[in-house]
Design a protein around this motif. Structure first.
Motif, PDB file in Angstrom:
ATOM      1  N   UNK A 207       0.828  -1.203   0.000  1.00  0.00           N
ATOM      2  CA  UNK A 207       0.000   0.000   0.000  1.00  0.00           C
ATOM      3  C   UNK A 207       0.866   1.257   0.000  1.00  0.00           C
ATOM      4  N   UNK A 208       2.115   1.117  -0.431  1.00  0.00           N
ATOM      5  CA  UNK A 208       3.031   2.246  -0.520  1.00  0.00           C
ATOM      6  C   UNK A 208       3.066   2.831  -1.935  1.00  0.00           C
ATOM      7  N   UNK A 209       2.913   1.979  -2.942  1.00  0.00           N
ATOM      8  CA  UNK A 209       2.999   2.448  -4.322  1.00  0.00           C
ATOM      9  C   UNK A 209       1.974   3.520  -4.672  1.00  0.00           C
ATOM     10  N   UNK A 210       0.746   3.506  -4.113  1.00  0.00           N
ATOM     11  CA  UNK A 210      -0.158   4.633  -4.380  1.00  0.00           C
ATOM     12  C   UNK A 210       0.414   5.976  -3.967  1.00  0.00           C
ATOM     13  N   UNK A 211       1.226   5.994  -2.906  1.00  0.00           N
ATOM     14  CA  UNK A 211       1.864   7.247  -2.492  1.00  0.00           C
ATOM     15  C   UNK A 211       2.862   7.710  -3.545  1.00  0.00           C
ATOM     16  N   UNK A 212       3.613   6.761  -4.111  1.00  0.00           N
ATOM     17  CA  UNK A 212       4.571   7.106  -5.159  1.00  0.00           C
ATOM     18  C   UNK A 212       3.838   7.703  -6.360  1.00  0.00           C
ATOM     19  N   UNK A 213       2.724   7.089  -6.737  1.00  0.00           N
ATOM     20  CA  UNK A 213       1.963   7.600  -7.879  1.00  0.00           C
ATOM     21  C   UNK A 213       1.429   9.000  -7.617  1.00  0.00           C
ATOM     22  N   UNK A 214       0.963   9.252  -6.388  1.00  0.00           N
ATOM     23  CA  UNK A 214       0.468  10.591  -6.058  1.00  0.00           C
ATOM     24  C   UNK A 214       1.608  11.605  -6.065  1.00  0.00           C
ATOM     25  N   UNK A 215       2.772  11.211  -5.558  1.00  0.00           N
ATOM     26  CA  UNK A 215       3.934  12.093  -5.599  1.00  0.00           C
ATOM     27  C   UNK A 215       4.280  12.481  -7.033  1.00  0.00           C
ATOM     28  N   UNK A 216       4.277  11.500  -7.913  1.00  0.00           N
ATOM     29  CA  UNK A 216       4.584  11.773  -9.315  1.00  0.00           C
ATOM     30  C   UNK A 216       3.511  12.656  -9.943  1.00  0.00           C
ATOM     31  N   UNK A 217       2.237  12.354  -9.670  1.00  0.00           N
ATOM     32  CA  UNK A 217       1.141  13.153 -10.231  1.00  0.00           C
ATOM     33  C   UNK A 217       1.217  14.607  -9.766  1.00  0.00           C
TER      34      UNK A 217
END
Length: 306
Positions: A207-217
């Protein structure tokens, strides 16, 4: 008539309307952020520094749009018939107090937002060497931004595209784009590498990868807006006024996006617990591979006759 072909009074009116729409979304995001930070939390457990930054971003965005509204009222009503050149001449004058103040708010919010990204980067990497270049770029943002605002207050030219002023603004925009991209990229990369290392021993879904995606977005959203503003400045297009004014609430939205996502995932194991998980999994693997068996010891007693 402005150099971009559209009268400045029309450009400024459009920028305030669009900024108001985006500002409304940022207020909703702020409410969601505060709710996410405080939901099911005791007062002592609330992340106060993050809450303070969120409130400061709202205050700066609100102050910016209020100054813009006052500027509209001055140009279209108060000085409409008395200022040389009418409303278009008033809005093109970069030495006006309202223009200087609103850009000062923009510079302060940019420094705050970029500083938060750099701090996050340091918190994840736990290394000062990693943030040396982002800090240098942040200092460049501070110097060029402060000098650009000061130049506006002392400007003898009535155009933001005057060479002596425009070059500082363009360096300011380029520096903040580089700071944001570099810091966000390092942050996302570090989280991704940690997650990849843990995924080999984790049984549950990450459940960490959604944070990475939001950071990139968030980084892409902010960078695209600043890049458009930079292109408008290079082309001496008055559209930069609209884009820069909209960038204020967009900065807040990008920050709130990340905060809400992290708050939703606040039950995610920390890096320390993740490390412990790796160690425990490794130890379990070793114990299974080298399972100990009972060891029988036979003792013989030797009697010597003299």
């Amino acid at each position: 008539m402005a150099s971009g072909g559209i009268p400045m009074d029309a450009v400024v009116t459009m920028s305030v309307l669009l900024e108001g729409v985006v500002y409304g979304f940022s207020v909703l995001m702020f409410i969601g952020t505060i709710w996410a930070l405080t939901y099911n939390c005791r007062v002592q457990d609330i992340n106060r520094p993050v809450a303070v930054v969120a409130v400061l971003l709202l205050i700066l965005s609100t102050a910016h749009i209020v100054v813009n509204i006052i500027r509209i009222e001055d140009g279209l009503v108060k000085y409409r018939d008395t200022y040389p050149g009418g409303p278009s001449g008033f809005f093109a004058d970069v030495s006006q107090d309202t223009f200087v103040i609103k850009n000062a708010f923009y510079v302060v919010q940019t420094l705050l937002a970029d500083g938060v990204v750099i701090y996050r980067c340091h918190a994840v990497w736990q290394s000062l060497l990693v943030i040396i270049l982002p800090c240098v770029l942040w200092c460049s943002v501070a110097v060029t931004g402060v000098y650009a605002v000061y130049s506006c207050s002392q400007a003898s030219s009535s155009s933001i595209f005057a060479k002596a002023l425009a070059q500082w603004v363009m360096v300011f925009l380029a520096s903040t784009i580089a700071t944001n991209l570099l810091s966000s990229g390092l942050l996302a990369y570090r989280i991704w590498t940690i997650e990849r290392a843990v995924s080999t021993v984790r049984a549950s879904k990450s459940n960490v990868m959604p944070i990475v995606r939001v950071l990139v977005d968030a980084a892409v959203l902010y960078t695209v807006v600043l890049f458009i503003a930079l292109v408008c400045f290079v082309c001496s297009n008055t559209g930069e006024t609209v884009v820069v004014d909209m960038a204020m609430p967009i900065m807040s939205i990008a920050f709130y996006m990340v905060l809400i996502r992290i708050a939703i995932n606040r039950n995610t194991p920390s890096y320390l617990s993740t490390t412990r998980e790796i160690s425990s999994k490794a130890e379990q693997g070793h114990s299974r591979q080298y399972k100990m068996k009972p060891l029988q010891v036979h003792v013989r007693t030797l009697t010597t006759a003299t």
